[in-house]
Design an enzyme around this catalytic site. Structure first.
Site, short mmCIF file in Angstrom:
data_model
loop_
_atom_site.label_atom_id
_atom_site.label_comp_id
_atom_site.label_asym_id
_atom_site.label_seq_id
_atom_site.Cartn_x
_atom_site.Cartn_y
_atom_site.Cartn_z
N TYR D 152 35.20 -28.19 -25.03
CA TYR D 152 35.46 -27.00 -25.86
C TYR D 152 34.15 -26.36 -26.27
CZ TYR D 152 34.42 -30.23 -29.71
OH TYR D 152 33.83 -31.15 -30.53
N PRO D 153 34.18 -25.03 -26.40
CA PRO D 153 33.02 -24.30 -26.93
C PRO D 153 33.15 -24.18 -28.44
CG PRO D 153 34.54 -22.77 -25.86
CD PRO D 153 35.21 -24.12 -25.88
N MET D 154 32.05 -24.06 -29.12
CA MET D 154 32.11 -23.87 -30.58
C MET D 154 30.89 -23.09 -31.08
SD MET D 154 30.99 -27.40 -32.37
CE MET D 154 30.60 -26.40 -33.82
N GLN D 192 29.74 -38.35 -25.94
CA GLN D 192 29.62 -36.92 -26.17
C GLN D 192 28.41 -36.36 -25.42
OE1 GLN D 192 28.36 -35.75 -30.16
NE2 GLN D 192 30.24 -34.55 -30.35
N SER D 230 32.46 -29.23 -39.96
CA SER D 230 33.55 -28.62 -39.19
C SER D 230 34.51 -27.85 -40.08
CB SER D 230 34.37 -29.70 -38.44
OG SER D 230 33.68 -30.19 -37.34
#
Lengths: 256, 256, 256, 256, 256
Positions: D152-154, D192, D230
């Site tokens: 996923y992009p963030m 990760q 987050s």
């Protein structure tokens, strides 16, 4: 009462013409068709880089990373009419058969200044020859001879709690100055061309960054993002990232 | 209690009909097919500019910059029925074979006034002949004879912290007056046609700006963006920017 | 504790079926194919307007302005199953060959009341015969015999600073009453059908406005936008605007 | 004054190349065409996993769940040029005939540290050999040998009321440390890889999580979502979820 | 410090596979091709409902209202691998020739509890047999035998002024309890299956509601919307609404 407007000066008009390759059609095309298409494509691109279609200007072609585009053909020209023609002239080439337009950006080179009225004069009217040269290079840009390009559109926010256009002139001037200071520390590493697009595009400006090292581009943008002009007031569109190649390498580009 | 509503008057209905050219099909078409298509296209456009399809109105065609559209065919007509027909009549031409509809905007010319009840009367009932002429020119517009057009939709914001529709009448009136003042300083440089689209489109108004110099369009929009009516309350859609051409130049347009 | 829920009653299910015409295919089709398609299309539409497919209901067809749709086929039926069938039955016609589904809206007629429990009873259980007739006309609507239709979806906002669902019942009741007052002033000019779509669509309600004058539709929506229920709490989807035509005019519609 | 920028170091460039299968074409293709396509596809994928196209790097292929993509081909390479070539080289294979590019992500491996300057040195200059090995594994990653991947992009938010880039350095450092602590509790369960994409993509980072148990991925993301870095400051793009397979299983993948 | 995370337990993986029918191709297909396609489609669907492809699970097929999808094929299976195969196996059928994938949702059944640790144990470890049966029915669901289904994705908001993930555990627990109370009043009318999708989809949960009366679905969702957990903290995706049919009715479905 409206807030004070900073003066700007405009130069050449700019067209960012993004295209994808139709690889399925390319694979299926007979060798002769491909060769004719490549010859036509190279000729078109070389003619634009040589600016045979207008009195003045500059053009370049880039290989764009990712699925949204394969090619960016970038044109600066003195008139909108010349850009309008460049966009349609490409469609006359046999190479165009293998491309689809997927994105574009119409804008005009812009110099603005919150502090110096001198800077928004016509370059020939600017006394300081260094500044005159600088302004001319921004209004009538040579496309820098660098391997990488990053292009993105941006606007200044008009959120109720972060409204650039409702911020006093002096505060805006200070933020622009701070932003400029960061830019200066990347001199020699990253070259920037700013174009304005109010009235032409959804976003207000288009920014091109040129560099021989992609991490310089990443660094300058990351550093600026912590600066108030960006952190509080910038709204970015999508980013395009690519590598320049000379028109005569189009066959190599298409060969994978 | 609902906030006070400013009076408006409506005139001709408007259709902005945006089309892309299918260049692949055009390149592949035999010369005879192209010629027939061009003849048909020119005839259609000329007939609309001559308004042979209705009692009154005006039409024009523009070359649009960028990938989202190639052509804008703009019609003003006294009835929705006439626009509805114009939209479908184009599809009967052989030229339509080479186009795709990609965007459109349906609206109606509108004059509103926060201060003068006189201004929203029928032009024939307005005593001041200057004002009557002005209002008539806004409700029943001739499309200005200028090279460039900029079209964009816009709404007034209803954000909790910036809600135009929840703002007292007097404050709105003052902001509209300030906005009008800016507009007046561009008289002779930029001509504006306002159409309302509530009930027809997602946005509430469509704005057309006409000028012979694109930087005038950029300047007026930039200046207005610092004005409260825009900076705090305007929500803009996407901007289209193009150049007008006479219908008989369609062959030149298609030739690139 | 959850806020108090206003009672509602539901009637017929509704399908707004939006279609574009594939004009390229239509131009290319032989005359015989077109005639067969038109005959089939007219027959389908007439049968739906005559409600031969269900025990009860109503249907109509509209020419929609703009590029997003050419046709709106609107059905009200007592069961979801009947709508589900109507949607697919259209695809069996030869006319469907020349259309694409581009949008749709599934919902159910709804009467709600913040003040009267009587109003959400079954019409046959409502003592006041005027109210009973009114409620029946909302739950089991005849599609009004008017030239123009405007359809849009809407939701009530749940923004932290403007949260309809977190607003006390009495305040909501007052706002709905004020909204209703505006509606009443357009009696005889604009007819409204409300359908609920919670659980069926992203938006919570679909609204159809019918009128013989498009400016009445524009006026009522503009006036309501200044009313708190809309100005602070309404979130609108996209607006569709069209003109009704009798099924037997489909050939004229397709002729442009 | 701009807020303090945390130092970063970049390593290999990364391309996430998402493709859908054109199942209609696949079903229609003759057996011989399919076999040739599969052989070509397997050869391409094996060559990339063996990194025969560059001095260094790593590649892998995944089956992606859902309609947005069927395949993810993931490449890490020392230069942008190598990725640019990998993207186009795929199009030369006969297998590409049966795929469409639907998404992609261009980025570069990144190590950042709010607390340790040591960590952003070149691995060969880091004294602590454990840290050197750790940093090298992040900059020049082997793709973990795990069954599942989540990508996923963030970005970090720049909302007026939750602006990461306007938050004091020390607060950011503390939040990043807390986030890291959660990550450590999943050691051995979830691996990760972080890549930075400022200047290349709309989002600022791309995150790959690898695990042999999808619920570990769900657990770590759910737990982190309650963590301030987050909960208050993360803006996520869309999530892709898939299963790795060895290139030689491409025929089994295509067989359903 | 991160806020406290409520415990969850996961069961079967879920795939919502949405498809549109290519009605143009279907109309054009010869009778024999259609019959073969239907036979193949029925066989595929029956085999999935009988779960011949995995050790355990459940599947069903629904007719979806509106233009976004015609079919929803819903699968629950013990492993991601089984879903991954189910998705591609459909593409091997001749019926797939007449469908396009337009949407999908990958998730995993989830039981969470803010108050009872017992509830997130494996069902076989739960002492209370009623609760064990309840939890098992949520983790390993039989698809309810009801006519209507409503599916939607949702997330909990992380807005600065309404941040679920930054809300104290006790407040969240109380809101979840209130939400549960509403749910209980619909026992026997609406059955709910909750799946978690963090790490798999943009939204955090997928919700399926099953009922024999669409107004029950509308009622429960409307009532919950006034409850704080939804009114302040829910962000909904798009809603799909459909009717279940037995696989052997696929020919009737395709017949309109």
């Amino acid at each position: 009462m409206p807030k004070q407007v900073p003066p700007t000066r405009e130069g050449w008009y700019a067209l960012h013409d993004f295209r994808t390759i139709d690889w399925d059609a390319w694979r299926d095309a007979p060798e002769r068709t491909r060769e004719a298409a490549l010859a036509d494509g190279v000729e078109f691109l070389q003619a634009r880089e040589s600016v045979t279609d207008a009195e003045d200007g500059s053009s370049a072609v880039f290989s764009i990373m990712g699925h949204e585009a394969d090619l960016l053909i970038l044109h600066f020209r003195p008139t909108v009419a010349a850009l309008d023609t460049a966009e349609r002239a490409f469609e006359r080439t046999e190479f165009a058969d293998f491309t689809e337009r997927t994105d574009s950006y119409t804008s005009v080179t812009e110099v603005g200044s919150y502090t110096s009225d001198e800077m928004v004069k016509a370059p020939e009217d600017i006394e300081d020859t260094g500044m005159a040269r600088y302004v001319a290079s921004k209004l009538y840009p040579d496309i820098p001879d660098a391997e990488f390009v990053c292009f993105y559109p941006m606007s200044k926010r008009r959120l109720p709690e972060a409204n650039w256009y409702d911020t006093p002139y002096d505060e805006r001037a200070e933020m622009m100055a701070s932003h400029g200071e960061i830019g200066k520390t990347y001199a020699g590493k990253v070259t920037q061309i700013i174009t304005g697009s109010i009235g032409m595009e959804e976003y207000e400006w288009g920014v091109d960054l040129f560099s021989n090292d992609p991490t310089h581009i990443k660094d300058i943008l990351y550093e600026m993002r912590f600066d108030e002009a960006s952190s509080r007031f910038a709204e970015f569109g999508s980013f395009s990232f690519g590598r320049r190649f000379p028109p005569e390498d189009l066959p190599a580009f298409m060969a994978g």
